[in-house]
Design a protein around this motif. Sequence first.
Motif, PDB file in Angstrom:
ATOM      1  N   CYS A  17     -53.819 -23.924 -37.128  1.00 59.45           N
ATOM      2  CA  CYS A  17     -53.325 -22.560 -36.881  1.00 59.45           C
ATOM      3  C   CYS A  17     -52.750 -22.419 -35.476  1.00 59.45           C
ATOM      4  CB  CYS A  17     -54.434 -21.539 -37.103  1.00 59.45           C
ATOM      5  SG  CYS A  17     -54.896 -21.341 -38.829  1.00 59.45           S
ATOM      6  N   CYS A  18     -53.431 -22.984 -34.500  1.00 59.66           N
ATOM      7  CA  CYS A  18     -52.940 -22.930 -33.122  1.00 59.66           C
ATOM      8  C   CYS A  18     -51.629 -23.695 -32.969  1.00 59.66           C
ATOM      9  CB  CYS A  18     -53.989 -23.477 -32.159  1.00 59.66           C
ATOM     10  SG  CYS A  18     -55.417 -22.409 -31.946  1.00 59.66           S
ATOM     11  N   ALA A  21     -48.899 -21.615 -34.609  1.00 55.17           N
ATOM     12  CA  ALA A  21     -48.593 -20.449 -33.780  1.00 55.17           C
ATOM     13  C   ALA A  21     -47.806 -20.870 -32.538  1.00 55.17           C
ATOM     14  CB  ALA A  21     -49.876 -19.735 -33.374  1.00 55.17           C
ATOM     15  N   ASN A  22     -48.191 -21.974 -31.928  1.00 55.78           N
ATOM     16  CA  ASN A  22     -47.484 -22.498 -30.770  1.00 55.78           C
ATOM     17  C   ASN A  22     -46.037 -22.813 -31.155  1.00 55.78           C
ATOM     18  OD1 ASN A  22     -46.499 -24.215 -28.676  1.00 55.78           O
ATOM     19  ND2 ASN A  22     -48.582 -24.737 -28.114  1.00 55.78           N
ATOM     20  N   SER A  75     -50.196 -29.229 -25.350  1.00 59.08           N
ATOM     21  CA  SER A  75     -50.724 -27.906 -24.988  1.00 59.08           C
ATOM     22  C   SER A  75     -51.023 -27.817 -23.498  1.00 59.08           C
ATOM     23  CB  SER A  75     -51.989 -27.605 -25.795  1.00 59.08           C
ATOM     24  OG  SER A  75     -51.685 -27.447 -27.156  1.00 59.08           O
ATOM     25  N   VAL A 110     -53.139 -19.670 -27.635  1.00 59.23           N
ATOM     26  CA  VAL A 110     -53.167 -20.690 -28.691  1.00 59.23           C
ATOM     27  C   VAL A 110     -53.244 -22.092 -28.103  1.00 59.23           C
ATOM     28  CG1 VAL A 110     -52.069 -19.227 -30.411  1.00 59.23           C
ATOM     29  CG2 VAL A 110     -50.644 -20.734 -29.038  1.00 59.23           C
TER      30      VAL A 110
END
Length: 152
Positions: A17-18, A21-22, A75, A110
């Motif tokens: 999900c992260c 979303a990113n 990230s 995120v």
Amino acid sequence: MNPTHAVEAGLTGLGVCCAVANTALHTLLVPDHLEEMFYIGVLFAVGSAVMFAVAVALVAMRRPLAAWLTGTLVSLGMIVGFVLSRTVGLPAGYYEPGWETPYGPLSLLVEGLFVLAFLAWLGGRVARGASPGLPYRSAREPVSVGPDVSER
């Protein structure tokens, strides 16, 4: 499904999900940044593509350590880039004032959650004594650890 597997599946789901979303957040920003500072737009596009590949790999791979590591490095790189672009600036005089609401805070959220999910996933695997997913050789592949004494 045992509780350990459920936790691992939950952390993987959070990572997916992260990553998605990113991907979405940075893809939305690509056109504006291509016009403002071309190399930043390209970095956003590349980062988005890599994070999408990470999301797919987390779902598809049996041993997803490489996907987790890649997503974590990207990230962390995005977090560092965000901080640098608002403090000391980036090459070619790129400086971004403010948080660029809502994209900046959501991106940091995120990205930070992805890193935390990876650390929790890795910590759970290490605590159980499981291999964190390193590549391995097939039992059919010979592994040489030194000179073969049978050849003498």
